[in-house]
Design a protein around this motif. Sequence first.
Motif, short mmCIF file in Angstrom:
data_model
loop_
_atom_site.label_atom_id
_atom_site.label_comp_id
_atom_site.label_asym_id
_atom_site.label_seq_id
_atom_site.Cartn_x
_atom_site.Cartn_y
_atom_site.Cartn_z
N ASP A 8 37.27 25.44 35.79
CA ASP A 8 36.13 26.12 36.41
C ASP A 8 34.91 25.93 35.49
OD1 ASP A 8 34.64 28.26 37.80
OD2 ASP A 8 35.14 29.49 36.06
N GLU A 10 31.46 28.23 35.72
CA GLU A 10 30.79 29.51 35.41
C GLU A 10 31.74 30.49 34.73
OE1 GLU A 10 28.56 31.47 38.70
OE2 GLU A 10 29.60 33.25 37.99
N GLY A 11 31.44 30.89 33.51
CA GLY A 11 32.28 31.85 32.79
C GLY A 11 33.44 31.19 32.05
N THR A 12 33.62 29.89 32.26
CA THR A 12 34.77 29.20 31.65
C THR A 12 34.28 28.14 30.66
OG1 THR A 12 36.10 29.60 33.61
CG2 THR A 12 36.86 27.86 32.14
N LYS A 159 37.95 29.15 46.09
CA LYS A 159 38.68 29.18 44.82
C LYS A 159 39.75 30.27 44.75
CE LYS A 159 36.37 28.13 41.14
NZ LYS A 159 35.36 28.51 40.14
N SER A 183 40.22 29.30 34.22
CA SER A 183 39.16 30.06 34.89
C SER A 183 38.99 31.41 34.22
CB SER A 183 39.51 30.26 36.37
OG SER A 183 38.53 31.09 36.99
N ASP A 184 37.83 32.02 34.45
CA ASP A 184 37.59 33.38 33.94
C ASP A 184 37.95 34.44 34.97
OD1 ASP A 184 35.45 32.37 35.53
OD2 ASP A 184 34.16 33.99 34.83
N ILE A 185 38.26 34.03 36.19
CA ILE A 185 38.48 35.00 37.29
C ILE A 185 39.97 35.04 37.65
CG2 ILE A 185 37.88 35.58 39.69
CD1 ILE A 185 35.46 35.76 37.86
N GLU A 188 41.26 33.81 41.07
CA GLU A 188 41.36 32.35 41.24
C GLU A 188 42.65 31.84 40.60
OE1 GLU A 188 37.78 30.79 39.47
OE2 GLU A 188 36.48 31.80 40.92
#
Length: 229
Positions: A8, A10-12, A159, A183-185, A188
Motif C-alpha cells: 500500500d 498512504e500510511g505504509t 482494498k 498496509s497500515d489498515i 485491508e
Amino acid sequence: MIRAIVTDIEGTTSDIRFVHQVLFPFARKHLEPWLTRHQHEALIAHSLDDLRQELGQPQASQAELITALYAFMDQDRKSPALKALQGMIWRDGYLNGDFTGDLYADVPPALRAWQQRDIILCVYSSGSVAAQKLLFGYSDAGDLTGLFSHWFDTHVGGKREVTSYRNIQQQLGLPPQELLFLSDIHQELDAARSAGWHTLQLVRDQPDTGSTHRQVASFAEINPELLPI
Ligand SMILES: CSCCC(=O)C(=O)COP(=O)(O)O
Ligand SMILES: [Mg+2]
C-alpha cells in the motif's frame, strides 16, 4: 517462502499527511480550472463519462460533475473516476516541482534489498496506477519506478474486498502463501489474509489495538526470509 511483496502507499510507504495535506488539497485547488482547460481531451472526457456512470446520471453537466467531485473529495471516496482525475492533476504538480513523492526513509533501502533477493515488488493503492507511478517516479529518493514490476489500483477491486487479492494473485500467477501484503489498515489486511496471503501491518505512529496482524514500525524490521513467524 515469500516470492512477491505488494505494498500500500498512504500510511505504509508514505506519510498520510503528504496525501491529505499536500496531494488532496492540490487536486481540490486546481480541479475546476484544470477541468475547464482539459475537458475535451480524450482521457479526461473518458474519466468524466466514467463519473457520469458512477453517479447514474448519463446527462450530468460539467457543473454537476464538479459538485460531485468536491463531495467525493470531502468523503475521501475511492471513486475510480476521481482517482484518475486526481492523478492527472498531480502530474502538473510533480512536473512543476511543487512537491516530490513522500517516502519514509526506511522504504527505498528495503525495497532495493528485497529486489536484490529476487522478490517481485508490486504496489496496490486506491490512487490510480498513473498516480502511483508519479509518486515513486518523482519521489524524495529519485525515480524508484524500476523497482516495481506490477501496479494495481481499484480496477482489481476495493482494498477491503477479498476478491481484489484473489485478482492480484491470479495476475501474479503465484500461490497466495507466497504473497505478502503491507498496509497500515487492518481491514485491508483482513481481506488479504482471507485470500490466503501473509500480512504485515505498518504502524508508523502508534500500535493498532484492534488488529490481529503482526505489526512493525518500519520497513527496516521486515525480513521476508523469516516469514511466516
Ligand atoms: C498514489 S498516492 C495517492 C493515494 C490516494 O489517492 C488514496 O486515496 C489513498 O488511498 P489508499 O487506499 O491507498 O489508502
Ligand atoms: Mg494505507
